[in-house]
Each structure stands twice: as structure tokens, then as C-alpha cells.
Scaffold this motif. Sequence first.
Motif, PDB file in Angstrom:
ATOM      1  N   LYS A   1      28.901 110.725  60.773  1.00  0.00           N
ATOM      2  CA  LYS A   1      30.355 110.803  61.138  1.00  0.00           C
ATOM      3  C   LYS A   1      30.977 109.593  61.866  1.00  0.00           C
ATOM      4  O   LYS A   1      32.115 109.138  61.414  1.00  0.00           O
ATOM      5  N   TYR A   2      30.373 109.157  62.681  1.00  0.00           N
ATOM      6  CA  TYR A   2      30.555 108.015  63.450  1.00  0.00           C
ATOM      7  C   TYR A   2      30.706 106.670  62.688  1.00  0.00           C
ATOM      8  O   TYR A   2      31.515 105.909  62.995  1.00  0.00           O
ATOM      9  N   CYS A   3      29.654 106.539  61.839  1.00  0.00           N
ATOM     10  CA  CYS A   3      29.549 105.552  60.985  1.00  0.00           C
ATOM     11  C   CYS A   3      30.972 105.459  60.020  1.00  0.00           C
ATOM     12  O   CYS A   3      31.507 104.296  59.777  1.00  0.00           O
ATOM     13  N   SER A   4      30.856 106.509  59.452  1.00  0.00           N
ATOM     14  CA  SER A   4      32.401 106.489  58.544  1.00  0.00           C
ATOM     15  C   SER A   4      33.587 106.295  59.219  1.00  0.00           C
ATOM     16  O   SER A   4      34.662 105.671  58.865  1.00  0.00           O
TER      17      SER A   4
ATOM     18  N   MET B   1      33.326 105.084  75.994  1.00  0.00           N
ATOM     19  CA  MET B   1      33.085 105.906  77.333  1.00  0.00           C
ATOM     20  C   MET B   1      33.310 107.485  76.822  1.00  0.00           C
ATOM     21  O   MET B   1      34.355 108.071  76.658  1.00  0.00           O
ATOM     22  N   ILE B   2      32.088 107.894  76.866  1.00  0.00           N
ATOM     23  CA  ILE B   2      31.939 109.403  76.331  1.00  0.00           C
ATOM     24  C   ILE B   2      31.096 110.134  77.386  1.00  0.00           C
ATOM     25  O   ILE B   2      29.928 109.732  77.563  1.00  0.00           O
ATOM     26  N   PRO B   3      31.707 111.041  78.104  1.00  0.00           N
ATOM     27  CA  PRO B   3      30.971 111.901  78.980  1.00  0.00           C
ATOM     28  C   PRO B   3      29.844 113.071  78.205  1.00  0.00           C
ATOM     29  O   PRO B   3      29.317 113.641  79.193  1.00  0.00           O
ATOM     30  N   TYR B   4      29.756 113.189  76.976  1.00  0.00           N
ATOM     31  CA  TYR B   4      29.021 114.122  76.211  1.00  0.00           C
ATOM     32  C   TYR B   4      27.848 113.571  75.757  1.00  0.00           C
ATOM     33  O   TYR B   4      28.026 112.381  74.906  1.00  0.00           O
ATOM     34  N   ALA B   5      26.652 114.138  75.957  1.00  0.00           N
ATOM     35  CA  ALA B   5      25.334 113.568  75.735  1.00  0.00           C
ATOM     36  C   ALA B   5      25.102 113.517  74.181  1.00  0.00           C
ATOM     37  O   ALA B   5      24.895 112.303  73.805  1.00  0.00           O
ATOM     38  N   SER B   6      25.359 114.162  73.483  1.00  0.00           N
ATOM     39  CA  SER B   6      25.323 114.242  72.031  1.00  0.00           C
ATOM     40  C   SER B   6      26.295 113.216  71.335  1.00  0.00           C
ATOM     41  O   SER B   6      25.622 112.489  70.446  1.00  0.00           O
ATOM     42  N   SER B   7      27.375 113.421  71.740  1.00  0.00           N
ATOM     43  CA  SER B   7      28.238 112.352  71.171  1.00  0.00           C
ATOM     44  C   SER B   7      27.978 110.832  71.666  1.00  0.00           C
ATOM     45  O   SER B   7      27.994 109.909  70.747  1.00  0.00           O
ATOM     46  N   PHE B   8      27.569 110.701  72.963  1.00  0.00           N
ATOM     47  CA  PHE B   8      26.961 109.306  73.316  1.00  0.00           C
ATOM     48  C   PHE B   8      26.018 108.595  72.442  1.00  0.00           C
ATOM     49  O   PHE B   8      25.940 107.729  71.863  1.00  0.00           O
ATOM     50  N   LEU B   9      24.909 109.553  72.307  1.00  0.00           N
ATOM     51  CA  LEU B   9      23.464 109.370  71.583  1.00  0.00           C
ATOM     52  C   LEU B   9      24.118 108.971  70.272  1.00  0.00           C
ATOM     53  O   LEU B   9      23.454 107.819  69.662  1.00  0.00           O
TER      54      LEU B   9
END
Length: 495
Positions: free
Chosen positions: A40-43, A59-67
Motif C-alpha cells: 500500500k505504501y509503495c503505491s 513521523m508515525i507513532p504507530y508501530a505497524s505503519s512505521f515498520l
Amino acid sequence: MSQLYKWIFEEGKNEDVHKTILTSQTGSYSLDDIRQEVNKYCSLLTQLGPVQRKRVAFMIPYASSFLSLLLAVNRLGAVAVPISPFLRSEDLSRLLEFINPHVILTIRQHQNFQFFNAVSQWAHGTGEETIIYDSVKGDHWKATVVAGMPKPVESEPVDIIACTSGSTGVPKGVMVDFNFIQFGDAALSAALSLSASDKVLGIVPFSGLFGLCLMVVSIKKRLHFVATESFHFPDIIRLLHTHPVNKLVTSPSLFRSLYLLAKKPVLEPLELIGLAGERITADYIEAVRPIDHCRIISIYGLTEIGGVMFSKNDVRQGMDWELVPGVEAAIVNAPDKREIGELVVKTPNGFLGYYQRPDLTQEAYRDGWFYTGDVARMTESGAIEIVGRKKEMIKKGGQQVIPGEIESLLASHPSIFAAAVVGIPHPIFGEQIVAFVVPKEHVSDTNLYSFCRERLASYKVPDHIFTIDEIPVSQGKADKVKLQQLATKRIAARE
């Protein structure tokens, strides 16, 4: 570039992709969940053009989104620039000006701070093109293109630029490549004896290189990594209640607070506690001595070099350091073999230098040795003893004073919970010593001064001792810049 992504998602490997490998306050995620989020992020990142070799800050405080975002940026051949979501306007603007990212992904607001407004204001003032993606909760993203001149891309292959800001007051960018992560894998595996059956809680900022490396290595090993997105202790304790872990990695000060606030059953499943980021003092060891059901070890390292040594045994049995395989260490500039000098290390990791600061790189990295800035001595048995930070050393009247020695002494006082010591300018002696203490109960200044005079050389006795509700923290450590500013104000008020 893109080696990190390929390393995590090994092609053709037969495994259970639906096994939970990451848990945080916002949910639990499998390898398949992470892969889908990476796609999703690549797109998202390529919808306005290629990003190869561009600096992508997030700047992302959420672990799954950050990774997932970290892996997506790596997969696309861009340079990942993780930024702490705990920064505020002044530090954030200074850091953005220094890194000057091409693309920024930011949460719209976090903990009552309007990140998007601050980022947008900075971008409109640069006169250069910047793409900003913002989201309310890290799921749906909106793109804003700030028009301007194009920015040059990175000419050298860099995977990650890790930013530091606040503890020194001046931003620094630590450039690393995939070799840094591989070295981190070897170091953390050796120190923590990691295996796929482990459940590990990291109470460390995952926007920093140590926390990032801990998360990525844990995911690579397919163990269950529990990441805290909040450093509010009731949140952490609730996370431990619902997701018991057998290993915990954090800083000494954060664990001490957790130990004092959490009830014993929450900590009972622990088999190993790994402490990093701060020096462990004698009074600290006494404070955690009652924890008799698990081992407590210390990990030594710096942002630039990762973890390079760890205590072979439980810290309560003495600090006996063991170097990570492939690491060499020495003490230089010591007037005598048993006197204090600077600790230098040689590692096989992927530190590439400081971003746009070749002068700092040359100063810190000489002939393959990294000058840590830590003051250390070699004991009679040949063991390394860390004494303190060279940059924090106070020079008073021609004498050198190590703050850590005074901090340890004050913290050993029965009425003191924690202490921090800084030096500030003095017109006659060069510097004066200012101590801040967090009391457990009321204690007079006279008592504390007498306590110090009985145990320290006269030139080491603090010139001022101030009571404070809590020690300010930046990047998981005592924020000595803020303490110096506070010391100046309080001394002026006294005069």
C-alpha cells in the motif's frame, strides 16, 4: 538498496505468514499484514513519480505503519528518514531544515501537537518542491504538493538517515546502510539470545536506530515483538497484562519507573531484561536487586555503532563486558594504563558517516576506529569500566569532574529517587557544578551538601543543588541541555 526489504521477506521461504509477529497498543499483525501494508505504501509513494535516492521522512507513532513504511521506502530505493513523533515545533523545524526531505509522511496531529501545520509551514518557506502526505490515523493519506525548485537526490547509497535532536541542541544525521542492520542482528542475538519462541517487549523509541533495529531484527527472526507506542506507564502496564512477554528491552530509568509502578504479577513472566542507553550505577543495582526471578543485563552502544558489548553475567553480579563478535575495543589518551581515557571501538557495521558533516565524521572515525566520546578505564583484571561522557565532563578550576560520579552518589541517598548533574559557565572557575535531585521525601539542602562533602573531593561537591519533580528526558536520556537552561534561570533567581 532494497536489501532490507528482501532480507525480511525471503522469497520462497515456507512459513506461516499468518502468525502474529507484531503487537502494539493499536493491534496485532502478521507477516502477511505487514506485506500488504508495504504494498500500500509503495503505491502511495510512487503515485506522484519515482522516489529512488530521494529522502523520505516520516513521523508515525504507530508501530505497524512505521515498520511497513520503512520497508516500503527501502524497497523503492529511497532513503528512509524516521523522525520522532515526540518532537515539537522548534526541534522539528530545525531538523527538517537540516535534512530537507523530498517527501514527508506525517500524522496530522499527535498528543495535541499539529504536525501537519508545522510541516506545511516549514515546506512553504523553503522555496523548493516538497511532497507532504498527511493522515489522521495512518490509514487514509492525503497528498499536498508544495511547488518550488527541485531538490538534488542523494548521490551515495544510503539506506537510513537517523536523526538526533534535543539532547545536544544541534541536529545530527547518522547515515547507515543494510550492513548496520545485519550487525545489529548479530549484536542483539548475542546479547539477548533471541529465538523464534520469544515474546519481546521494546520500551524504546522505534524512530531511533536502536529501537528500529530491535524491531526489524525481531521481525526477521519471526518472534513476537511487542512495541509500545506510548511511554505513558499505565498504557505499558495494560499492554503487559494482555500480552505477557519473556524478554524486555528498555533504558535503566524507564525500567526503574516500570518496576516501581507495575504490580509483581505483570513482571513475573520475564526471563531476561536488557538495559541500554544509560550507565548502570551501584545504587541502581541495589534498587533492582529484589527482582530475583530473571537475569538483568546491560547493552553498551551508541547510535552510530549500534550495540558493541554486553554484560556477560547479571549486572547485580558485577559488570563484566563481552564484545560482540567482530568488535575490537581500546582506551586511548590515558596518561597511565589504569587511568581514564577515551573508549574507541572498531566494528564491521554499516555506519557511513554524519549527514553533510564530513568534519564530524573525520573527528569521530579515525583509521577505522570510532571515538565514542565515553570516558573509560581498564581495570587490573583487564576489564573495561565505563565512567561517563567526555562531552559532559565539567572543568572546574582546572579540575575535571565526571557528572556520573556525583549523580551516582546523590542517587544513593536514602531520600533521593534520581539525580542529574550539569556544568554551566562560571566567571572565575570556568564552570560550576549544578545538581538536580528528585526526592522520595523531604530532604534539606544542608543534608545533601553534607552528604556530598563527606564522600567527595571538595572540588566535586555541587555548587548548587535544586529539587525538581522529574528529570527531563530526550531520546530516552536525561536532557542536559534543558537542565543547563533551568540551572541558569534558577541561579539567576537566587541572586
